[in-house]
Design an enzyme around this catalytic site. Structure first.
Site: not given
Length: 420
Positions: A102, A168
């Site tokens: 990111h 997740h």
């Protein structure tokens, strides 16, 4: 009935038939005094001595945090760690922002995450997965790649990883070793971790820790340069702390995962024609890339050929950085995307998220209620909706019968399942 769906920093109200099923984790009250609970966990951790007894005054100490796409309460955890180590000078600490692939955070975002005092008094670095000069090779993974981790982390004398534990969509649970891998790893290592074979493995799924190849790989890599201490928390839908887990990496993480799984699982009697799901609100619903997690949760309980309606603000766009948006332009359909990604010669950053989305889209139709334009959604092969109630009426008319509807107000904070 009317129900609230998490959306951005607040929520939206939608009206659904009374026969709809609300699918949520157990509602857990936050701790009365979260700072006291964290301090207690640091003093009486799982599987290690107290934190203050493990760190020498002249140690350099790295603290790995999750980036702004996660609701980890860094502004609470990091000060507690610093306060627990008063004998270590501030200049001996380095905070490593686990961005993975990111973007960096701005100063304003770091202040939001950590507070101005810490931003001004402690060295902070962002993980740059493409910058070999900021990475160190710590070994070779049995999964077929060299392992690169952040140099500031590797060089530090004492290593602390923080985070929060939630379900997740391919690693079973977040938190623990995922803070290191992929949080502060190099791109070669991250690409192997997210390759088509790993992501497509049936064991790479919600809540599975026993034989999950992604969880196995992240633990293998952590062992090459293991954190000396872990501090993780569990959160409720309001992003408030419900429990604290501190100590030895694997042991404390296992305890945390068991706690979250106990409260997050939701058994459904059958799959639904339509599943309406949030992406658990801000910060996880900042972009479409992250929204694939909510789609994946809904995918577990929607009928084949059914419909998923995602409620996700996407204020940060698709986003503009990374390769996620670009990959959609290279094929004409979700199946063509999957064929392309499964080609051994194809390798692009962010392909894993496109792979997950496309695998959902070949199974069910997906609508998205967001701030994205219709064009942006259509270019990502998704259906836009600006009115969920009207979309439900249209779907019911096309089915020619009342719909079975599941509603996931907290999105991927829930692990829904249907027993076969």
């Amino acid at each position: 009935m009317r129900t609230e769906i998490l959306y951005g920093k607040s929520n939206i109200d939608i009206e659904v038939p009374d026969s709809s099923t609300l699918i949520e984790p157990q509602d857990i009250e936050p701790l009365n005094d979260d700072i006291a609970a964290i301090n207690s966990a640091l003093e009486s951790p799982i599987g290690t001595p107290p934190l203050k007894e493990m760190v020498k005054s002249d140690d350099t100490v790295s603290i790995v945090i999750s980036d702004i796409t996660r609701p980890t309460p860094n502004h609470i955890l990091v000060p507690c760690i610093l306060n627990a180590l008063p004998h270590v000078p501030r200049e001996n600490f380095v905070i490593i922002n686990g961005t993975g692939t990111h973007r960096d955070q701005t100063r304003e975002e770091l202040i939001q995450m950590l507070g101005e005092d810490i931003v001004d008094s402690v060295k902070i670095v962002h993980n740059h997965c493409h910058d070999k000069d900021s990475l160190v090779n710590v070994g070779h993974s049995e999964y077929g790649c060299d392992v690169y981790l952040n140099k500031d982390y590797v060089d530090s004398d004492f290593k602390i990883v923080t985070g929060f534990i939630e379900p997740h969509f391919f690693a079973g649970f977040s938190g623990g070793p995922k803070g290191i891998m992929p949080g502060i790893a190099g791109i070669e290592t991250i690409m192997t971790f997210h390759n088509a074979r790993m992501i497509g493995d049936i064991r790479s799924t919600w809540g599975n820790m026993e034989d999950n190849p992604l969880q196995n790989m992240t633990r293998e890599i952590n062992a090459m340069c293991k954190p000396d201490f872990m501090l993780n928390v569990a959160l409720n839908k309001d992003k408030l702390i419900t429990q604290v887990f501190a100590g030895e990496l694997y042991e404390a993480h296992d305890v945390g995962c068991a706690y979250v799984k106990e409260h997050a699982m939701f058994r459904c009697d059958d799959r639904f024609d339509v599943v309406i799901a949030s992406n658990s609100g801000y910060p996880l619903d900042q972009n479409l890339y992250q929204t694939v997690k909510g789609m994946s949760a809904a995918h577990k309980i929607v009928k084949e050929g059914g419909t998923i309606i995602m409620v996700s603000e996407c204020a940060d766009g698709l986003p503009d950085h990374g390769k996620f948006a670009e990959i959609f332009k290279r094929a004409e359909s979700p199946q063509a995307l999957l064929d392309m990604i499964h080609d051994p010669n194809f390798a692009e950053m962010d392909q894993w998220q496109v792979q997950k989305q496309a695998s959902i889209q070949v199974f069910a139709n997906v609508y998205v209620y967001s701030k994205l334009t219709d064009q942006q959604l259509e270019e990502a092969m998704l259906n836009p909706t600006s009115n969920i109630e009207e979309t439900l009426k249209t779907l019911e008319a096309s089915y020619g019968r009342p719909l079975s509807i599941g509603v996931m107000p907290q999105g991927p904070l829930t692990i829904p399942y249907v027993e076969s």
